[in-house]
Each structure stands twice: as structure tokens, then as C-alpha cells.
Design an enzyme around this catalytic site. Structure first.
Site, PDB file in Angstrom:
ATOM      1  N   GLU A 165      -4.629   4.349   5.903  1.00 32.95           N
ATOM      2  CA  GLU A 165      -4.270   3.916   4.608  1.00 32.95           C
ATOM      3  C   GLU A 165      -4.576   5.249   3.707  1.00 32.95           C
ATOM      4  O   GLU A 165      -3.704   5.401   2.747  1.00 32.95           O
ATOM      5  CB  GLU A 165      -5.048   2.725   4.181  1.00 32.95           C
ATOM      6  N   SER A 190     -11.006   0.658   3.384  1.00 32.27           N
ATOM      7  CA  SER A 190     -10.456   0.407   4.487  1.00 32.27           C
ATOM      8  C   SER A 190      -9.604   1.632   5.056  1.00 32.27           C
ATOM      9  O   SER A 190      -8.547   1.998   4.143  1.00 32.27           O
ATOM     10  CB  SER A 190      -9.391  -0.822   4.284  1.00 32.27           C
ATOM     11  N   ARG A 208       0.826  -1.128  -0.076  1.00 32.20           N
ATOM     12  CA  ARG A 208      -0.025  -0.025   0.112  1.00 32.20           C
ATOM     13  C   ARG A 208       0.873   1.151  -0.019  1.00 32.20           C
ATOM     14  O   ARG A 208       0.471   2.116   0.601  1.00 32.20           O
ATOM     15  CB  ARG A 208      -1.031  -0.025   1.208  1.00 32.20           C
TER      16      ARG A 208
END
Length: 366
Positions: free
Chosen positions: A358, A258, A177
Site C-alpha cells: 500500500e 496497513s 487505494r
């Protein structure tokens, strides 16, 4: 909203003043931008940013935020004098197994275009909101696949020099990520993605399937490859059950997806966690340790779906997926940050593991 025609001042791009940003993001929070510049072509993106960056270096411009789909960003309520450059160049070209998508192309439309041409590799990334240009920044991934698996190169605008060049994937430092393109502060981007090139599989089969929930849904074994359309359908069904397919009528989808990444910890931390909980802890191998399931940690720390359970709370965890912080209507970025801090601190207090956000946080912080 006031609109004005500035001619060649911003390379012919569309310019509007006093624009609320909340409707332009999937979380639906944010301030009112002083100026919104929408760029429909790559030339406009380059011309506008060169102009704004020159002004900023001379002290003649306030903060500049660049985004496209607004699906992975939380913009602080109090940001003042903000100029937003919205990247809307959206051409997609396919030559053999090579797909080139301009940064503003809707990501799921890129996935569909590839599948319609019989190309495999993107199907597990179906249904992810946002733009093609955001995918290398975040190294977007889902259901056992990361976009870095198929990216060959990215066309970038260097903000410091104004130069445009293709940069090979090997130079982008892809990780879980993240990439060299991702910055904690979305106002300090050193480079802006203009276009992304993907090399896909022309055999008519999907990428190898490795995510247990997906293989079970398809009745396949780990490592097998399916028909891309069938894999896409299964992924969309799984995402919909978790509130991860955008639906304006469903507040469970008013989110950035998320909110926390799955933490990667040392093996001894995983072993301690297993002993502490007395349970089989979901985990996955990672290059630099053991990857844990952030959603599992949240729920075991007392933050279940729908937390805090108050029907009047403007920001709550999704009723379908504990990792999604959702706007139930009228929430602010400050409300989101309060809930995010509560969850992060609670997991840390129970398990000694600090979760990391995130999305890109602009003008706000945990």
C-alpha cells in the site's frame, strides 16, 4: 543539521542540509537527505518545484522527493544526493458545505474542522495519519468510506509544464487505494497536489455506516447515519485497539499503517480459497471481483500478530494488527523490505495470491 538562508533561490522556503529523514516518517526509517526544503505556502511549493525541475532537466539536480506527513512512504536507506521538498502549506477554509484544505494540512485536523462545523462525510476517516494532500493520491479509505466519495476537485502542479490548475475528481481515475496521481516510484511524480476540495453533508449526519465492526460498536444497523462526533469517537477507539493511532511511546504505531492492500480476486479464486481453508472467508463485493481481507490471509498463512516473535527483531508485525509492519527501534528500510517479502511470498506460497504494498516505495522494492 546545517541550515542556510538562500533568500529567493527557493522562493523563501526554509532550507536545511544533511537532514535525517527517519524522524520525519511514521515508520522512522530512511537515509540522510542532502537538502530538505520546507515550503510553508502554496506559492513556495510551486516556486521550489519549478526551480528544482528546471535544474533536473538541465542535469543540475539529483533525485527529488516530495512528501508531507511521511505516513505512507518507505524511503530506501541507500538513496544518495536526495533533495526532499516537504509540503507544509496548511490552510483550511470552509464555505457552506465545501471544505478546502491545502496539501500540507494535517489530515485529522481537517476532519475535526469539518465535524466542528456540523459537516458529515469525513468522520470514518478519523485518526488516519498524514496530510490532506496525500488523501486523493492514495484514495484513502477506512471503515467503509473512501475520500473519493466526497472529493470534488484537486488543485495540481503539473511537473512537466509548471502549470497550476484545478482538476475535477472525475478525471483522477479513483480506484481502490489508487488514483492517476499515484506512482509506484515516488521520485517520478508527474503532478503534485497543492489543495483538495471536499463537498460534505450539511445535515448534521454522518456518511451511511456500512462497516460491520463500526456499526456494532455504535449499536446501529448497516446503512444508518450517525452523529459525526460519535462516529469519530468510535473510529478512534477501534483504531487505537489496532495500534493505528500514532503514539511515540508505542512501537506498534511505528508503521505505515496497513502495509498490504486487500486483494481483489476473481469469484472462482474466492471459491477455491473457501474450499481450501474450509472456513468462512471474510470477503466484500468489489466492482471487478471479490475483495479479500489481507490480514486474514496473513494470519492463516502463519504470519500472526508479532511475527516472527523474536523480541530482538528490529522489524516485526504489530502485536495488535497483523497487517502493520512495525519498527521496534533501530530498523532500516532494508529490514522492512525483508519482512515484507517474507510475508508476501509466504501468502503466495500458501494461497496463490500475491499481495501488493500500500505505501509508496522510494528507492526500495519488494
Amino acid at each position: 543539521m546545517k541550515r542556510r538562508d538562500v533568500g529567493s533561490l527557493f522562493a523563501g522556503a526554509r532550507v536545511a542540509e544533511s537532514v535525517p529523514l527517519a524522524p520525519l516518517t511514521t515508520l522512522r526509517v530512511g537515509p540522510v537527505a542532502r537538502t530538505l526544503v520546507t515550503c510553508d505556502t502554496t506559492d513556495q511549493v510551486v516556486g521550489v518545484l519549478r526551480e528544482l525541475d528546471d535544474r533536473a532537466r538541465n542535469g543540475d539536480c539529483g533525485p527529488v522527493l516530495v512528501f508531507a506527513g511521511g505516513s505512507n512512504v518507505v524511503i530506501g536507506d541507500a538513496l544518495a544526493d536526495l533533495t526532499v521538498v516537504r509540503v507544509a502549506n496548511d490552510r483550511v477554509t470552509i464555505d457552506g458545505n465545501l471544505v478546502r484544505a491545502e496539501a500540507g494540512a494535517v489530515w485529522d485536523e481537517v476532519v475535526v474542522a469539518a465535524i466542528e462545523r456540523g459537516l458529515g462525510g469525513l468522520e470514518c476517516l478519523s485518526g488516519i495519519p498524514g496530510s490532506a494532500g496525500a488523501t486523493p493520491v492514495q484514495n484513502v479509505g477506512a471503515y467503509g468510506v473512501e475520500v473519493s466519495d466526497v472529493i470534488t476537485r484537486v488543485r495540481l502542479l503539473d511537473r512537466s509544464t509548471g502549470e497550476v490548475s484545478w482538476v475535477p475528481a472525475a478525471d483522477l481515475s479513483f480506484g481502490y487505494r489508487t488514483s492517476v496521481l499515484k506512482q509506484a516510484d515516488g521520485l517520478a511524480l508527474p503532478a503534485v497536489v497543492l489543495e483538495v476540495e471536499f463537498a460534505l453533508d450539511a445535515s448534521g449526519r454522518s456518511a451511511p455506516l456500512r462497516y460491520g465492526e463500526l456499526t456494532a460498536a455504535l449499536g446501529m444497523n448497516s446503512g444508518e447515519r450517525g452523529e459525526p462526533r460519535a462516529v469519530r469517537d468510535a473510529v478512534l477507539a477501534l483504531r487505537a485497539r489496532k495500534g493505528m493511532v500514532l503514539d511515540a511511546a508505542d512501537h506498534d504505531t511505528w508503521s505505515v499503517g496497513s502495509f498490504f492492500t486487500n486483494p481483489v480476486v476473481a469469484p472462482e479464486i474466492y471459491e477455491r480459497l473457501a474450499a481450501q481453508t474450509g472456513e468462512s472467508v471474510p470477503h466484500y463485493p468489489a466492482p471487478d471481483g471479490v475483495k479479500l481481507a489481507a490480514g486474514w490471509l496473513l494470519e492463516r498463512a502463519g504470519f500472526g500478530k508479532g511475527y516472527p516473535g523474536d523480541p530482538h527483531a528490529r522489524c516485526r508485525l504489530s502485536s495488535k494488527h497483523a497487517l502493520a509492519l512495525t519498527n521496534r527501534g533501530g530498523a532500516t528500510a532494508a529490514d522492512v523490505m525483508v519482512l515484507a517479502r517474507t510475508v508476501r511470498d509466504g501468502v503466495r506460497d500458501v494461497f496463490g495470491i500475491t499481495l501488493k504494498p500500500e505505501p509508496v516505495l522510494v528507492g526500495c522494492a519488494l
